[in-house]
Design a protein around this motif. Sequence first.
Motif, PDB file in Angstrom:
ATOM      1  N   ILE A  74       0.839  -1.205   0.000  1.00  0.00           N
ATOM      2  CA  ILE A  74       0.000   0.000   0.000  1.00  0.00           C
ATOM      3  C   ILE A  74       0.871   1.252   0.000  1.00  0.00           C
ATOM      4  O   ILE A  74       0.606   2.221  -0.731  1.00  0.00           O
ATOM      5  N   ASN A  75       1.932   1.241   0.793  1.00  0.00           N
ATOM      6  CA  ASN A  75       2.846   2.398   0.842  1.00  0.00           C
ATOM      7  C   ASN A  75       3.533   2.607  -0.500  1.00  0.00           C
ATOM      8  O   ASN A  75       3.676   3.742  -0.976  1.00  0.00           O
ATOM      9  N   LYS A  76       3.978   1.511  -1.124  1.00  0.00           N
ATOM     10  CA  LYS A  76       4.651   1.622  -2.420  1.00  0.00           C
ATOM     11  C   LYS A  76       3.714   2.147  -3.503  1.00  0.00           C
ATOM     12  O   LYS A  76       4.151   2.799  -4.460  1.00  0.00           O
ATOM     13  N   MET A  77       2.423   1.870  -3.354  1.00  0.00           N
ATOM     14  CA  MET A  77       1.441   2.347  -4.331  1.00  0.00           C
ATOM     15  C   MET A  77       0.970   3.762  -4.035  1.00  0.00           C
ATOM     16  O   MET A  77       0.141   4.315  -4.767  1.00  0.00           O
ATOM     17  N   GLY A  78       1.489   4.351  -2.945  1.00  0.00           N
ATOM     18  CA  GLY A  78       1.116   5.717  -2.583  1.00  0.00           C
ATOM     19  C   GLY A  78      -0.288   5.848  -2.024  1.00  0.00           C
ATOM     20  O   GLY A  78      -0.873   6.944  -2.020  1.00  0.00           O
ATOM     21  N   MET A  79      -0.837   4.740  -1.527  1.00  0.00           N
ATOM     22  CA  MET A  79      -2.178   4.755  -0.950  1.00  0.00           C
ATOM     23  C   MET A  79      -2.102   5.047   0.552  1.00  0.00           C
ATOM     24  O   MET A  79      -1.071   4.825   1.194  1.00  0.00           O
ATOM     25  N   GLU A  80      -3.194   5.524   1.088  1.00  0.00           N
ATOM     26  CA  GLU A  80      -3.251   5.849   2.509  1.00  0.00           C
ATOM     27  C   GLU A  80      -3.679   4.625   3.315  1.00  0.00           C
ATOM     28  O   GLU A  80      -4.590   3.889   2.921  1.00  0.00           O
ATOM     29  N   THR A  81      -3.000   4.403   4.436  1.00  0.00           N
ATOM     30  CA  THR A  81      -3.399   3.347   5.365  1.00  0.00           C
ATOM     31  C   THR A  81      -4.076   3.992   6.556  1.00  0.00           C
ATOM     32  O   THR A  81      -3.523   4.887   7.193  1.00  0.00           O
ATOM     33  N   ASP A 104     -11.276  -0.062   2.071  1.00  0.00           N
ATOM     34  CA  ASP A 104     -12.211   0.324   1.023  1.00  0.00           C
ATOM     35  C   ASP A 104     -12.060  -0.656  -0.147  1.00  0.00           C
ATOM     36  O   ASP A 104     -11.277  -1.610  -0.075  1.00  0.00           O
ATOM     37  N   GLU A 105     -12.789  -0.420  -1.220  1.00  0.00           N
ATOM     38  CA  GLU A 105     -12.767  -1.382  -2.329  1.00  0.00           C
ATOM     39  C   GLU A 105     -11.375  -1.515  -2.939  1.00  0.00           C
ATOM     40  O   GLU A 105     -10.929  -2.629  -3.261  1.00  0.00           O
ATOM     41  N   LYS A 106     -10.660  -0.388  -3.085  1.00  0.00           N
ATOM     42  CA  LYS A 106      -9.325  -0.428  -3.671  1.00  0.00           C
ATOM     43  C   LYS A 106      -8.349  -1.167  -2.762  1.00  0.00           C
ATOM     44  O   LYS A 106      -7.533  -1.986  -3.223  1.00  0.00           O
ATOM     45  N   THR A 107      -8.443  -0.921  -1.446  1.00  0.00           N
ATOM     46  CA  THR A 107      -7.573  -1.615  -0.489  1.00  0.00           C
ATOM     47  C   THR A 107      -7.877  -3.110  -0.475  1.00  0.00           C
ATOM     48  O   THR A 107      -6.963  -3.933  -0.378  1.00  0.00           O
ATOM     49  N   ALA A 108      -9.161  -3.465  -0.594  1.00  0.00           N
ATOM     50  CA  ALA A 108      -9.545  -4.880  -0.621  1.00  0.00           C
ATOM     51  C   ALA A 108      -8.903  -5.595  -1.817  1.00  0.00           C
ATOM     52  O   ALA A 108      -8.476  -6.750  -1.699  1.00  0.00           O
ATOM     53  N   GLU A 109      -8.814  -4.920  -2.940  1.00  0.00           N
ATOM     54  CA  GLU A 109      -8.167  -5.522  -4.114  1.00  0.00           C
ATOM     55  C   GLU A 109      -6.669  -5.720  -3.869  1.00  0.00           C
ATOM     56  O   GLU A 109      -6.093  -6.728  -4.291  1.00  0.00           O
TER      57      GLU A 109
END
Length: 281
Positions: free
Chosen positions: A71-78, A88-93
């Motif tokens: 998640i960190n490498k993809m620049g997403m928020e944890t 959320d749906e994106k995190t579930a994927e």
Amino acid sequence: MDKQEQAEFLIEAMPYIKKYFNKVLVVKYGGNAMIDENLKSSVMRDLVVLNLLGIKVVLVHGGGPEISDTINKMGMETRFVNGLRYTDEKTAEVVRMVLAGKVNKSLADLIGRHGGKAIGICGQDGHMLKCEKQDENLGFVGKITEINTELITDLLGLGYVPVISTVGYDDCGNVYNVNADTAAAAIAGALKAESLILMTDIRGLLENKDDPDSLIKKVYVSDVPALIKQGIISGGMIPKIECCKDAIRRGVKKVFITDGRVSHSILIELLSDEGSGTMFV
């Protein structure tokens, strides 16, 4: 160990091998034992040994650190809500990609490299783990509503170690992130397993959390409320102990919390008089 000690260990282990022969053992694996490559190899080798001894091993795994790293490498928020990852749906994927892909297949491959037979599957395969939302505030964190063990029992019958990542489904096609301890307890109960082992990063249940030598070796589930009231079970141990209770209530005979940081802790727990962690009955 010299040859004499090796022979004595086998003699000591014989009644335990007989007890578990052709029985189901569910192992929940995660935490520091999964991060350290040498420990990971040791754990997978131990599972192969148990399988070769005629024990039907089922491995249920998590992978929180791998998920966070991706998640960190993809620049997403944890984001965490009361200690649980908001999904959320994106995190579930991402959870499905990491758990059912990278982590799951690497563990199955490692078992194979140690001479065992393993197949990696997830809770969506064979519609194994049907879920609903545990809490709207957590997004797609799954609460298991139904378990279909047909795929697991088919693989066990063929001599394979099913390696299960805790990704759930529902009838609308949603992906769910399921807590690995919770999933392992539910799967062990559905299989009527002889034992469930929860591998963690402490020795077991400690009478004094600051004293690693204050291990409580045996706990009756009826004693759990009193232990919570005394503060012996507190914080993050409470949900883990609740999983132990749930497994026992579902028909699992014994549940062990053991230290995954110790090499061969599974073999020591199952095949010796001494044991290494806390046993719940």
